[in-house]
Scaffold this motif. Structure first.
Motif, PDB file in Angstrom:
ATOM      1  N   LEU A  63       0.858  -1.190   0.000  1.00 30.15           N
ATOM      2  CA  LEU A  63       0.000   0.000   0.000  1.00 30.15           C
ATOM      3  C   LEU A  63       0.890   1.234   0.000  1.00 30.15           C
ATOM      4  CD1 LEU A  63      -2.775  -0.885   2.559  1.00 30.15           C
ATOM      5  CD2 LEU A  63      -3.041  -0.623   0.110  1.00 30.15           C
ATOM      6  N   GLU A  64       0.593   2.164  -0.909  1.00 24.36           N
ATOM      7  CA  GLU A  64       1.311   3.425  -0.981  1.00 24.36           C
ATOM      8  C   GLU A  64       0.489   4.492  -0.271  1.00 24.36           C
ATOM      9  OE1 GLU A  64       0.815   3.162  -5.000  1.00 24.36           O
ATOM     10  OE2 GLU A  64       2.011   1.350  -5.115  1.00 24.36           O
TER      11      GLU A  64
ATOM     12  N   GLU B  52     -10.600 -14.850   8.805  1.00 19.56           N
ATOM     13  CA  GLU B  52     -10.507 -14.033   7.597  1.00 19.56           C
ATOM     14  C   GLU B  52      -9.497 -12.906   7.768  1.00 19.56           C
ATOM     15  OE1 GLU B  52     -12.137 -14.550   4.610  1.00 19.56           O
ATOM     16  OE2 GLU B  52     -12.602 -16.469   5.557  1.00 19.56           O
ATOM     17  N   LEU B  53      -9.409 -12.332   8.943  1.00 13.48           N
ATOM     18  CA  LEU B  53      -8.431 -11.275   9.167  1.00 13.48           C
ATOM     19  C   LEU B  53      -7.004 -11.824   9.182  1.00 13.48           C
ATOM     20  CD1 LEU B  53     -10.333  -9.066  11.737  1.00 13.48           C
ATOM     21  CD2 LEU B  53      -9.401  -8.275   9.561  1.00 13.48           C
ATOM     22  N   LEU B  54      -6.829 -13.009   9.741  1.00 10.97           N
ATOM     23  CA  LEU B  54      -5.501 -13.626   9.697  1.00 10.97           C
ATOM     24  C   LEU B  54      -5.084 -13.900   8.259  1.00 10.97           C
ATOM     25  CD1 LEU B  54      -5.804 -16.086  12.721  1.00 10.97           C
ATOM     26  CD2 LEU B  54      -4.335 -14.054  12.590  1.00 10.97           C
ATOM     27  N   THR B  55      -6.020 -14.322   7.444  1.00 10.31           N
ATOM     28  CA  THR B  55      -5.730 -14.558   6.025  1.00 10.31           C
ATOM     29  C   THR B  55      -5.379 -13.239   5.332  1.00 10.31           C
ATOM     30  OG1 THR B  55      -7.220 -16.450   5.959  1.00 10.31           O
ATOM     31  CG2 THR B  55      -6.688 -15.409   3.854  1.00 10.31           C
ATOM     32  N   LEU B  56      -6.118 -12.176   5.657  1.00  5.89           N
ATOM     33  CA  LEU B  56      -5.856 -10.874   5.058  1.00  5.89           C
ATOM     34  C   LEU B  56      -4.486 -10.345   5.481  1.00  5.89           C
ATOM     35  CD1 LEU B  56      -7.496  -8.941   3.208  1.00  5.89           C
ATOM     36  CD2 LEU B  56      -8.152  -7.698   5.282  1.00  5.89           C
ATOM     37  N   GLY B  57      -4.140 -10.558   6.750  1.00 10.52           N
ATOM     38  CA  GLY B  57      -2.818 -10.143   7.210  1.00 10.52           C
ATOM     39  C   GLY B  57      -1.707 -10.897   6.513  1.00 10.52           C
TER      40      GLY B  57
ATOM     41  N   GLY C 126       0.132  -8.212   4.687  1.00  9.02           N
ATOM     42  CA  GLY C 126       1.087  -7.784   5.702  1.00  9.02           C
ATOM     43  C   GLY C 126       0.417  -6.875   6.710  1.00  9.02           C
ATOM     44  N   TRP C 127       0.771  -7.071   7.989  1.00  7.32           N
ATOM     45  CA  TRP C 127       0.075  -6.336   9.045  1.00  7.32           C
ATOM     46  C   TRP C 127       0.358  -4.842   9.005  1.00  7.32           C
ATOM     47  CZ3 TRP C 127      -3.767  -8.907  10.753  1.00  7.32           C
ATOM     48  CH2 TRP C 127      -3.698 -10.298  10.900  1.00  7.32           C
ATOM     49  N   ASP C 128       1.591  -4.480   8.674  1.00 11.86           N
ATOM     50  CA  ASP C 128       1.909  -3.050   8.617  1.00 11.86           C
ATOM     51  C   ASP C 128       1.093  -2.363   7.533  1.00 11.86           C
ATOM     52  OD1 ASP C 128       3.698  -3.368  10.667  1.00 11.86           O
ATOM     53  OD2 ASP C 128       5.465  -3.486   9.367  1.00 11.86           O
TER      54      ASP C 128
ATOM     55  N   TYR D 249      -3.444   1.071   5.940  1.00  8.05           N
ATOM     56  CA  TYR D 249      -4.771   1.199   5.314  1.00  8.05           C
ATOM     57  C   TYR D 249      -5.781   1.782   6.306  1.00  8.05           C
ATOM     58  CZ  TYR D 249      -9.531  -0.441   5.290  1.00  8.05           C
ATOM     59  OH  TYR D 249     -10.883  -0.497   5.466  1.00  8.05           O
ATOM     60  N   ALA D 250      -5.797   1.267   7.523  1.00  8.68           N
ATOM     61  CA  ALA D 250      -6.776   1.723   8.507  1.00  8.68           C
ATOM     62  C   ALA D 250      -6.646   3.227   8.739  1.00  8.68           C
ATOM     63  CB  ALA D 250      -6.623   0.966   9.818  1.00  8.68           C
ATOM     64  N   GLU D 251      -5.420   3.720   8.875  1.00  8.26           N
ATOM     65  CA  GLU D 251      -5.228   5.152   9.100  1.00  8.26           C
ATOM     66  C   GLU D 251      -5.684   5.959   7.888  1.00  8.26           C
ATOM     67  OE1 GLU D 251      -4.606   6.298  12.021  1.00  8.26           O
ATOM     68  OE2 GLU D 251      -4.332   4.244  12.744  1.00  8.26           O
TER      69      GLU D 251
END
Length: 604
Positions: free
Chosen positions: A11-12, A211-216, A220-222, A227-229
């Motif tokens: 993500l940029e 599903e969140l573990l799969t997305l991470g 990647g968690w960072d 993205y959340a911010e």
């Protein structure tokens, strides 16, 4: 199953193509909340869950900010989940994979004791909490001293009697804490039903976790934290744009709950709204209100804050604003401790905190914004919880098994808006039409219940340029051989849903018991009524308030309402200033000349 290793997308900053990635990830997050919801809906046992859809599933960040809600009920999900996840972090310093917490404390962010919440921290392989998933499910029974999840007449939490859990660990290492399970099974009247609903709710949060573990793993968690911010910043900017379309101003709107057990004069509510369009901020001040009252109507911190925010999101007329902690930044809600519409102190009862008094906060906010900013806001939605939305209980005459469940047999209540008539199946502002009206046939299959009928009531709408929804009448009772108790907490029998911007109020609620000999008995607003075979209850819900002067309503809309049986020709003439006459075939038509004369008379 073999899992291929793929390169992690990056993500940029939130410009250019990264905006597309942010949108895609937002859809993925919403999709996770929907998967949780679908799981709960399809596997729950109680009718209040698998028929009425009275539950919500959300995703929050690790620092307890609301991120994704899908189609969750607003009163469940705005400023409650963050407080509950904070309670988990406060009481449990170390969060591990496989943990799950049950939480329903009204004193630590929850809505009311009947809404059991399961909260799971999503912990990465290194042991770092990355997100929370939360599923909130209204129970058929929660251990109250009476067989209902709405104890309007409870003088305090002790008389209420529900089991209350404060972020209690119900699973460790994905295994149940049998001590807590036994407590619920022993106390809850329909324990097998509760057990099925618990498993359904547990499945929902575990699917969200998976599903969140799969997305991470995929992104990647960072990258997900970035993205959340970015999503929160984008949401705040959308809210800024929406508020800047309003006018600057302030007003105090007075509302009030009907007289009730413990509050013979009712509960007055004062709501002060301030809009600063230039600074793009809205403030709602609820501090000038009475202390917690000796009844079950007191709001929680979560529902008081959320109720005010619901009114704001309804009023700004911009559905593109994401409802999350980013857009929340532009809203200030002022509460005080030990206030009936603020932050309750133990042992105040908050048994009915999701509905009655909460609507008496939401509705004045949306009506007040209509005063400040013409063309925005709404009328008031119909007050809530008539007998057709009560809790039925008893023993099935064929099996001898106990039954307890809330029904949703006939509630309308939608308010008029600046551009639309009231949503017919709103039910109330707190669930925004996301709860569903029961199927008569399904209710009769699930319970020893017979529904004599339900229909819309003519001339019960709040008149306006855009009218409120008409009221609904429903009549029902037990089948032969069955004794049934119905407990309800109806507001709106004294104070109707007010209109906005010149619109009129909706019809009042009412309720009767039809005895076996056909005579009618007027019932009080908050009551536990015993029904024997041959006896029924007649429930009238409230109509929604209108928006704008009724004499400015388009004549074609008035004609359509008359043709549909929602408005009589007499009311069309007297209130809307439209003359309706029959045509050659006996169908209603507009007398244009008489209508013009009537409307000319109505001009100031």
């Amino acid at each position: 199953m073999n899992i291929q290793t793929v390169a992690k997308p990056t993500l940029e900053p939130a410009t250019g193509s990264s905006g597309v990635k942010m949108a895609l990830l937002s859809n993925r997050m919403e999709g996770i909340a929907r998967k949780m919801q679908n799981t709960l809906f399809r596997t729950a046992r109680s009718g209040v869950l698998n028929t009425a859809h009275d539950f919500s599933c959300v995703v929050l960040t690790a620092d307890c900010r609301l991120l994704a809600t899908a189609e969750s009920l607003p009163i469940h999900t705005l400023l409650g989940p963050d407080l509950m996840c904070e309670a988990v972090r406060r009481h449990h310093k170390t969060l591990k994979a496989g943990d799950c917490y049950i939480h329903n404390s009204p004193y630590e962010g929850n809505s009311h004791a009947a809404d059991h919440c399961l909260i799971v921290p999503v912990v990465d392989e290194g042991g770092t909490p990355r997100f929370f998933v939360l599923a909130k499910a209204h129970q058929a029974d929660c251990g109250n001293s009476k067989p209902t999840t709405y104890m309007g007449d409870a003088s305090d939490v002790y008389e209420e009697g529900a089991l209350i859990f404060s972020a209690a660990k119900i699973q460790s290492g994905y295994r149940d804490n049998q001590d807590l399970i036994r407590m619920c099974r022993a106390r809850i009247r329909v324990s097998e039903q509760w057990w099925g609903d618990y498993l359904a709710t547990l499945a929902a949060v575990r699917i969200g976790e998976r599903e969140l573990l799969t997305l991470g793993e995929e992104f990647g968690w960072d990258a997900l934290e970035d993205y959340a911010e970015s999503w929160f910043d984008y949401s705040e900017e959308k809210m800024v744009q929406a508020i800047k379309r309003l006018s600057t101003g302030s007003t105090t709107v007075h509302s009030g709950h009907d007289p009730f057990p413990g509050v013979p004069d009712g509960i007055p509510v004062n709501v002060t709204i301030k809009v600063d369009a230039e600074a793009a901020r809205i403030e709602v001040d609820l501090t000038d209100n009475v202390d917690c009252q000796p009844c079950g109507l007191n709001l929680t911190e979560g529902t008081a804050s959320t109720a005010a925010m619901i009114g704001i999101y309804n009023a700004i007329k911009d559905h593109s604003v994401p409802v999350n902690s980013g857009s929340f930044r532009r809203i200030d809600i002022k509460l005080r401790e030990n206030c009936a519409v603020g932050i309750p102190r133990h042992p105040a009862s908050c048994s009915v905190a999701t509905t009655n008094l909460a609507d008496r906060v939401s509705n004045p906010v949306q009506r007040g914004i209509a005063e400040i900013a013409p063309g925005f806001g709404m009328g008031e939605g119909g007050p809530i919880m008539p007998p057709a939305m009560g809790v039925i209980s008893g023993k099935h005459p064929e099996t001898g098994e106990a039954f307890v469940n809330q029904i949703f047999l006939g509630i309308t209540g939608g308010p008029g808006t600046p551009t639309t008539d009231g949503f017919l199946t709103l039910i109330h502002t707190g669930n925004a039409g996301l709860c569903r009206q029961d199927s008569v046939e399904v209710d009769e299959l699930h319970h020893p219940l017979f529904v004599n009928g339900r229909h819309l009531v003519a001339d019960s709408e709040g008149p306006g340029a855009f009218r409120g929804a008409p009221a609904m009448e429903a009549e029902f009772g037990p089948i032969d051989g069955c004794e049934m108790t119905l407990i309800y907490t109806s507001d709106g029998t004294v104070n109707p849903a007010a209109g906005a911007a010149g619109g009129g109020p909706g019809a009042l609620a009412d309720q009767y018991k039809r005895r076996a000999d056909g005579t009618l008995e007027t019932l009080p607003a908050c009551h536990a009524v015993k029904l024997s075979p041959g006896e029924t209850v007649i429930s009238y819900s409230c109509g929604g308030g209108g928006y704008g002067p009724p004499e400015t309503r388009e004549t074609a809309r008035v004609l359509a309402d008359v043709a549909a049986g929602l408005v009589t020709a007499e009311r069309a003439r007297a209130v809307y200033r439209v003359a309706i006459t029959p045509d050659a075939a006996g169908l209603p038509m507009i007398d244009a000349r008489a209508t013009a004369a009537l409307r000319a008379e109505a001009q100031p």
